[in-house]
Design a protein around this motif. Structure first.
Motif, PDB file in Angstrom:
ATOM      1  N   TYR A   1     -28.869  14.171 -23.931  1.00 54.60           N
ATOM      2  CA  TYR A   1     -29.069  15.205 -22.908  1.00 54.60           C
ATOM      3  C   TYR A   1     -28.616  14.670 -21.556  1.00 54.60           C
ATOM      4  O   TYR A   1     -28.547  13.456 -21.344  1.00 54.60           O
ATOM      5  CB  TYR A   1     -30.546  15.606 -22.815  1.00 54.60           C
ATOM      6  CG  TYR A   1     -31.217  15.844 -24.134  1.00 54.60           C
ATOM      7  CD1 TYR A   1     -30.966  16.992 -24.867  1.00 54.60           C
ATOM      8  CD2 TYR A   1     -32.118  14.917 -24.659  1.00 54.60           C
ATOM      9  CE1 TYR A   1     -31.591  17.212 -26.089  1.00 54.60           C
ATOM     10  CE2 TYR A   1     -32.743  15.120 -25.878  1.00 54.60           C
ATOM     11  CZ  TYR A   1     -32.474  16.273 -26.586  1.00 54.60           C
ATOM     12  OH  TYR A   1     -33.090  16.473 -27.801  1.00 54.60           O
TER      13      TYR A   1
ATOM     14  N   TYR B   1     -33.301  10.458 -31.683  1.00 55.48           N
ATOM     15  CA  TYR B   1     -32.595  11.736 -31.777  1.00 55.48           C
ATOM     16  C   TYR B   1     -31.820  11.814 -33.094  1.00 55.48           C
ATOM     17  O   TYR B   1     -31.817  12.854 -33.768  1.00 55.48           O
ATOM     18  CB  TYR B   1     -31.652  11.879 -30.579  1.00 55.48           C
ATOM     19  CG  TYR B   1     -30.824  13.140 -30.571  1.00 55.48           C
ATOM     20  CD1 TYR B   1     -31.284  14.289 -29.936  1.00 55.48           C
ATOM     21  CD2 TYR B   1     -29.572  13.185 -31.188  1.00 55.48           C
ATOM     22  CE1 TYR B   1     -30.521  15.451 -29.906  1.00 55.48           C
ATOM     23  CE2 TYR B   1     -28.801  14.343 -31.182  1.00 55.48           C
ATOM     24  CZ  TYR B   1     -29.288  15.468 -30.535  1.00 55.48           C
ATOM     25  OH  TYR B   1     -28.533  16.610 -30.527  1.00 55.48           O
TER      26      TYR B   1
ATOM     27  N   ASN C   1     -29.148  13.969 -17.548  1.00 56.16           N
ATOM     28  CA  ASN C   1     -30.203  13.698 -16.592  1.00 56.16           C
ATOM     29  C   ASN C   1     -29.649  14.032 -15.209  1.00 56.16           C
ATOM     30  O   ASN C   1     -28.525  13.616 -14.888  1.00 56.16           O
ATOM     31  CB  ASN C   1     -30.627  12.225 -16.667  1.00 56.16           C
ATOM     32  CG  ASN C   1     -31.672  11.851 -15.644  1.00 56.16           C
ATOM     33  OD1 ASN C   1     -31.387  11.734 -14.451  1.00 56.16           O
ATOM     34  ND2 ASN C   1     -32.891  11.623 -16.105  1.00 56.16           N
TER      35      ASN C   1
ATOM     36  N   SER D   1     -35.054  12.440 -20.521  1.00 56.90           N
ATOM     37  CA  SER D   1     -35.122  13.900 -20.573  1.00 56.90           C
ATOM     38  C   SER D   1     -36.345  14.321 -21.373  1.00 56.90           C
ATOM     39  O   SER D   1     -36.569  13.821 -22.476  1.00 56.90           O
ATOM     40  CB  SER D   1     -33.857  14.489 -21.213  1.00 56.90           C
ATOM     41  OG  SER D   1     -33.995  15.889 -21.401  1.00 56.90           O
ATOM     42  N   ASP D   2     -37.096  15.269 -20.829  1.00 57.33           N
ATOM     43  CA  ASP D   2     -38.255  15.793 -21.561  1.00 57.33           C
ATOM     44  C   ASP D   2     -37.837  16.492 -22.852  1.00 57.33           C
ATOM     45  O   ASP D   2     -38.669  16.679 -23.755  1.00 57.33           O
ATOM     46  CB  ASP D   2     -39.026  16.784 -20.685  1.00 57.33           C
ATOM     47  CG  ASP D   2     -39.770  16.102 -19.545  1.00 57.33           C
ATOM     48  OD1 ASP D   2     -39.987  14.872 -19.648  1.00 57.33           O
ATOM     49  OD2 ASP D   2     -40.119  16.779 -18.570  1.00 57.33           O
ATOM     50  N   LYS D   3     -36.575  16.838 -22.969  1.00 57.26           N
ATOM     51  CA  LYS D   3     -36.112  17.535 -24.164  1.00 57.26           C
ATOM     52  C   LYS D   3     -36.264  16.685 -25.419  1.00 57.26           C
ATOM     53  O   LYS D   3     -36.328  17.229 -26.528  1.00 57.26           O
ATOM     54  CB  LYS D   3     -34.646  17.955 -23.993  1.00 57.26           C
ATOM     55  CG  LYS D   3     -34.412  19.015 -22.933  1.00 57.26           C
ATOM     56  CD  LYS D   3     -32.936  19.368 -22.833  1.00 57.26           C
ATOM     57  CE  LYS D   3     -32.682  20.420 -21.762  1.00 57.26           C
ATOM     58  NZ  LYS D   3     -31.230  20.750 -21.635  1.00 57.26           N
TER      59      LYS D   3
ATOM     60  N   SER E   1     -38.829  17.416 -28.108  1.00 63.16           N
ATOM     61  CA  SER E   1     -38.630  18.503 -29.067  1.00 63.16           C
ATOM     62  C   SER E   1     -38.367  17.983 -30.471  1.00 63.16           C
ATOM     63  O   SER E   1     -38.417  18.755 -31.436  1.00 63.16           O
ATOM     64  CB  SER E   1     -37.480  19.408 -28.622  1.00 63.16           C
ATOM     65  OG  SER E   1     -36.238  18.710 -28.666  1.00 63.16           O
TER      66      SER E   1
END
Length: 357
Positions: free
Chosen positions: A204, A256, A206, A278-280, A283
């Motif tokens: 992701y 990931y 930043n 990243s807070d993603k 998920s």
């Protein structure tokens, strides 16, 4: 708190920019917010936030390769400012790592290590990369097939000659395990891309550090590198026998990869993961990779966010039904963000990851 650098080496390149890197900026060199400003009197200044714990830092010229060194050219331990924090701290830089004339480094790789390709094509990224390979002790004398572990930051795995500070000793560890009945595994080390490291090891973007080419990097491993390794060597290509791992950003991309490619990677070695990027990344708890064996390991001296964020990830995974027996969750009170720490922890983490069921 103000940091003042009032002395730098005479051989500092003209116009060089100085930066602080430390536990206040997640150990990211070259962060613009921590660039020191040149003053009329020739000193450099920057302000850093007050923390409720000792501040650890170093001075760089923007990269880890150009970090400060001791006067004799040796590696310099982290500078530490203990509590209570003073208003001003004066710092003298004695040397730069990349400008030191050092005795030639010695090669430390075992005979089981080779360079698979000095310039392996990465079509998804439009560049090439040196790839390292470790073959088990009995590979040449047997017809066995072996599990495979793909590790990032390949220059830090086997040979001190190429490592940033020190190498992980992966080859020595696996040689010793083989002699005592431990798991024998092929290891593929993918060197990081220098300036491209952040881009390649982050799935992701930043807003401050950029990045985001991690998916293309993983496509390279899945579509190009792994098929080549499986076709060239006697591997067990199934996901249950294939692992991926790394530390810091390497831990982030490995997490990931495990979540998004469970049909490829059934094991993940996630050490000191940069979850802050990243807070993603949280998920991944929603993904179905519950058959994966997952190492989550970090040290309590890696900054205020490291262990709490990893704990949050662990709890989210459990809440989504990830089997507790498939996660080896470990924290170390003395663990810091260093190759030395990861070298120390690799053997036990590896043995758990590749233990026979």
């Amino acid at each position: 708190m103000k940091i003042v650098v009032n002395q730098i080496p005479e051989n500092t390149p003209p116009g060089a920019h100085l930066y602080l890197v430390g536990n206040f900026n997640r150990w990211q060199p070259g962060a613009s917010a921590y660039r020191l400003q040149l003053q009329p009197d020739g000193t450099y200044e920057v302000k850093i936030p007050i923390m409720n714990r000792p501040v650890e830092f170093k001075v760089t010229r923007g990269t880890w390769e150009s970090v400060e060194a001791a006067a004799d050219g040796s590696d310099l331990p982290n500078r530490i400012i203990k509590l209570p924090s003073p208003e001003v701290v004066a710092v003298q830089v004695a040397n730069w790592t990349d400008l030191v004339v050092r005795p030639p480094r010695k090669h430390t790789a075992s005979p089981q290590v080779q360079v698979l390709d000095a310039a392996f094509e990465m079509p998804e990224l439009g560049r090439t990369r040196r790839i390292w390979l470790y073959l088990p002790l009995n590979y040449a004398t047997s017809n066995e097939r072996y599990p495979v572990l793909y590790l990032h930051d390949g220059q830090n795995l086997f040979d001190a000659y190429y490592s940033f500070t020190e190498e992980w000793g992966v080859d020595e560890t696996l040689d010793e395990l083989a002699q005592t009945g431990g798991p024998q595994v092929i290891v593929v080390g993918i060197e990081h891309g220098g300036e491209e490291r952040i881009n390649e090891l982050t799935p992701y973007e930043n807003p401050e550090y950029g990045g985001g080419d991690g998916e293309k990097y993983l496509q390279f491993i899945v579509q190009d590198l792994k098929p080549y390794v499986d076709a060239t060597f006697r591997t067990k290509p199934e996901a249950e026998h294939t692992g991926i791992g790394g530390s810091s950003l390497g831990g982030l991309i490995s997490l990931y990869a495990a979540a998004h490619y469970p049909q490829v990677f059934g094991k993940a070695l996630v050490m000191s993961p940069s979850l802050w990027f990243s807070d993603k990344i949280f998920s991944v708890a929603q993904k179905d990779f519950k058959n994966t064996r997952l190492v989550l390991l970090a040290g309590e001296q890696e900054g205020e966010e490291m262990v709490p964020q990893m704990r949050e990830l662990y709890e989210q995974l459990l809440a989504q039904g990830f089997p507790a027996e498939h996660i080896w969750y470990q924290t170390r009170p003395d663990g810091d963000h260093s190759e030395r720490f990861w070298r120390r922890e690799f053997p036990e983490a590896f043995k758990w990851l590749y233990a026979k069921k």
